[in-house]
Write a protein that holds these residues in place. Structure first.
Motif, short mmCIF file in Angstrom:
data_model
loop_
_atom_site.label_atom_id
_atom_site.label_comp_id
_atom_site.label_asym_id
_atom_site.label_seq_id
_atom_site.Cartn_x
_atom_site.Cartn_y
_atom_site.Cartn_z
N GLY A 192 -20.23 -7.79 17.99
CA GLY A 192 -20.77 -7.50 16.52
C GLY A 192 -19.94 -6.84 15.52
N GLY A 193 -20.36 -6.43 14.48
CA GLY A 193 -19.38 -5.56 13.52
C GLY A 193 -18.15 -6.47 12.92
N GLY A 194 -17.49 -5.74 12.65
CA GLY A 194 -16.19 -6.24 12.20
C GLY A 194 -14.90 -5.80 12.74
N LEU A 195 -13.83 -6.50 12.61
CA LEU A 195 -12.34 -6.30 12.86
C LEU A 195 -11.23 -6.66 11.76
CD1 LEU A 195 -10.66 -7.18 16.45
CD2 LEU A 195 -9.54 -7.71 14.15
N ALA A 196 -10.28 -5.43 11.76
CA ALA A 196 -9.42 -5.84 10.64
C ALA A 196 -8.24 -5.15 11.14
CB ALA A 196 -9.75 -4.94 9.46
N THR A 197 -6.88 -5.77 10.68
CA THR A 197 -5.72 -5.27 11.28
C THR A 197 -4.78 -5.17 9.87
OG1 THR A 197 -5.54 -6.56 13.37
CG2 THR A 197 -3.49 -6.05 12.46
N SER A 198 -4.34 -4.01 9.82
CA SER A 198 -3.17 -3.79 8.99
C SER A 198 -1.61 -3.69 9.40
CB SER A 198 -3.52 -2.44 8.03
OG SER A 198 -4.81 -2.52 7.45
N GLY A 199 -0.88 -4.03 8.59
CA GLY A 199 0.73 -4.08 9.37
C GLY A 199 1.61 -4.43 8.32
N HIS A 200 2.71 -4.43 8.55
CA HIS A 200 3.80 -4.79 7.60
C HIS A 200 4.85 -5.80 8.26
CE1 HIS A 200 6.51 -1.97 9.58
NE2 HIS A 200 5.48 -0.95 9.43
N THR A 201 4.30 -6.50 9.62
CA THR A 201 5.36 -7.38 10.29
C THR A 201 5.74 -8.79 9.47
OG1 THR A 201 3.40 -8.27 11.15
CG2 THR A 201 4.39 -6.72 12.48
N ARG A 202 4.82 -9.02 8.57
CA ARG A 202 5.31 -10.22 7.84
C ARG A 202 5.67 -9.99 6.42
NH1 ARG A 202 3.17 -14.80 10.61
NH2 ARG A 202 1.88 -14.51 12.30
N ARG A 203 5.37 -8.95 5.97
CA ARG A 203 5.55 -8.62 4.39
C ARG A 203 6.46 -7.48 4.54
NH1 ARG A 203 1.25 -8.07 0.28
NH2 ARG A 203 2.75 -8.31 -1.18
N GLY A 205 10.22 -10.09 0.27
CA GLY A 205 10.66 -11.18 0.81
C GLY A 205 12.15 -11.07 0.81
N PRO A 206 12.82 -12.33 1.14
CA PRO A 206 14.46 -12.26 1.51
C PRO A 206 15.16 -11.85 0.10
CG PRO A 206 13.46 -14.62 1.42
CD PRO A 206 12.26 -13.59 1.60
N ASP A 207 14.63 -12.17 -1.10
CA ASP A 207 15.25 -11.79 -2.19
C ASP A 207 14.94 -10.76 -2.93
OD1 ASP A 207 16.88 -14.40 -1.51
OD2 ASP A 207 15.32 -15.29 -2.65
N ALA A 208 14.13 -9.86 -2.62
CA ALA A 208 13.44 -8.87 -3.00
C ALA A 208 14.46 -7.55 -2.74
CB ALA A 208 12.08 -8.43 -2.52
N ASN A 209 14.38 -6.43 -4.05
CA ASN A 209 15.14 -5.38 -3.91
C ASN A 209 13.91 -4.23 -4.34
OD1 ASN A 209 17.97 -6.41 -3.72
ND2 ASN A 209 17.30 -7.43 -5.51
N VAL A 210 14.46 -3.07 -3.89
CA VAL A 210 13.78 -1.73 -4.12
C VAL A 210 13.86 -1.59 -5.74
CG1 VAL A 210 13.99 0.75 -3.88
CG2 VAL A 210 14.27 -0.77 -1.88
N PRO A 211 12.71 -1.33 -6.22
CA PRO A 211 12.61 -1.23 -7.73
C PRO A 211 13.42 0.10 -8.13
CG PRO A 211 10.55 -1.33 -6.91
CD PRO A 211 11.41 -1.40 -5.62
N PRO A 212 14.12 0.41 -9.27
CA PRO A 212 14.66 1.44 -9.78
C PRO A 212 13.64 2.82 -9.83
CG PRO A 212 14.95 -0.39 -11.34
CD PRO A 212 13.89 -0.52 -10.31
N SER A 213 14.02 3.91 -9.40
CA SER A 213 13.43 5.03 -9.16
C SER A 213 12.86 5.51 -10.43
CB SER A 213 14.34 6.16 -8.77
OG SER A 213 13.75 7.52 -8.57
N ALA A 214 13.48 5.37 -11.58
CA ALA A 214 12.73 5.69 -12.79
C ALA A 214 11.70 4.86 -13.31
CB ALA A 214 13.87 5.56 -13.90
N SER A 215 11.57 3.46 -12.67
CA SER A 215 10.61 2.79 -13.13
C SER A 215 9.67 3.12 -12.25
CB SER A 215 10.96 1.27 -12.70
OG SER A 215 11.93 0.79 -13.64
N ILE A 216 9.69 3.42 -10.98
CA ILE A 216 8.58 3.82 -10.02
C ILE A 216 7.96 5.13 -10.70
CG2 ILE A 216 7.89 5.02 -7.88
CD1 ILE A 216 10.30 2.96 -6.62
N GLN A 217 8.68 6.16 -11.12
CA GLN A 217 8.10 7.43 -11.76
C GLN A 217 7.55 6.99 -12.82
OE1 GLN A 217 8.36 10.42 -9.72
NE2 GLN A 217 9.42 8.63 -8.43
#
Length: 295
Positions: free
Chosen positions: A217-228, A113-125
């Motif tokens: 028939g069957g199903g349809l799905a979309t994955s993407g990052h245009t909104r998040r 979102g607009p106020d989010a930041n990348v987490p610290p590398s140490a936390s990710i590891q």
């Protein structure tokens, strides 16, 4: 009539809508019988809410939350949960470990979102030490989730709910065509007398279709990052995480849409294609399904 469910008459039947799984959901039903349409739509709402309440990590009383809270012990699981775990292993294997429902510790670090930041590398590891589907021990009716790990069915629950709801309609109303749409995850129900027309959203012009496809028939799905996504230091980070690295996938398409035998399979393939990044096209070309990639 429930206040949770709205129902409107259309030229082709009825359109029902409700909110669930953080999405706007719709049921398109080709019948002029309003009472029949309401009964069918309400069945979809109930099944969707049942699965949401059972598998949401945001619901502290859900089955999933209870499994995560008692990590470190052997836990009994029902047939439905066992089947989802088996499918999750398929996702893990086909994606070379990138599509992993043990993503909980990493997902808690990332917000978008607009106020989010990348987490610290140490936390990710540190969090990555508690990620890995191959660390689970799964038996027919019980699960051992190691201490510190947590499950997240967010990548498959909505698609599963879509298929379940469509299957119930097909079983109970086999001659009434219906289309279940849970926030863009779609499944056909019953006999389709004429194709449903489904628009694929244009990532560069949201809420507008880049093309329309016919679905019988069957199903349809979309994955993407245009909104998040998040912007940090001038760099754009999509919300789909590569769990081999703990960071968003590099060079991923804006979106991948797949039509498959069911919505769950379509969702798995579209998500893995996103995780493949620059190799999304090659991966999808090997799967023998219809797909559309937007970059």
């Amino acid at each position: 009539m429930s206040e949770e469910l709205s129902l409107a008459a259309t030229s082709w039947g009825h359109l029902a809508s409700f909110n669930a799984m953080a999405s706007r959901c719709e049921v398109l039903i080709r019948t002029a019988d309003r009472e029949q349409a309401y009964i069918m739509a309400y069945q979809v709402l109930q099944e969707t809410r049942r699965i949401e309440q059972k598998y949401s990590r945001f619901n502290n009383s859900s089955l999933l939350s209870r499994l995560n809270a008692t990590a470190g012990d052997w836990q009994n699981i029902d047939v439905e949960t066992s089947a989802l775990l088996v499918f999750s292993k398929q996702c893990f294997d086909l994606s070379d470990g990138m599509f992993d429902i043990t993503a909980g510790p990493i997902l808690k670090l990332w917000t978008f979102g607009p106020d989010a930041n990348v987490p610290p590398s140490a936390s990710i590891q540190r969090a990555l030490k508690y990620v890995g589907f191959d660390k689970l021990i799964i038996e027919a009716s019980r699960l051992h989730l190691p201490r510190g790990m947590s499950l997240d069915f967010g990548g498959i629950a909505k698609e599963y709910a879509c298929d379940r709801a469509a299957s119930l309609l097909t079983l109970d109303y086999p001659h009434i065509p219906a289309l279940v749409n849970l926030g863009g995850d779609i499944a056909c129900a019953s006999i389709v007398d004429k194709p449903w027309q489904v628009g694929i959203e244009d990532p560069s012009e949201l809420d507008n279709a880049t093309r329309t496809i016919s679905l019988t028939g069957g199903g349809l799905a979309t994955s993407g990052h245009t909104r998040r996504y998040l912007l940090d230091g001038g760099k754009r980070y999509g919300h789909i995480l590569n769990l081999n690295t703990g960071y968003p996938v590099e060079r991923a398409p804006l979106s991948v849409t797949v039509i498959a035998a069911n919505c769950l399979l379509a969702g798995m393939l579209s998500t893995i294609a996103m995780l493949k990044g620059a190799n999304a096209q090659d991966f999808m070309a090997s799967q023998d399904v219809y797909f559309h990639i937007c970059r």
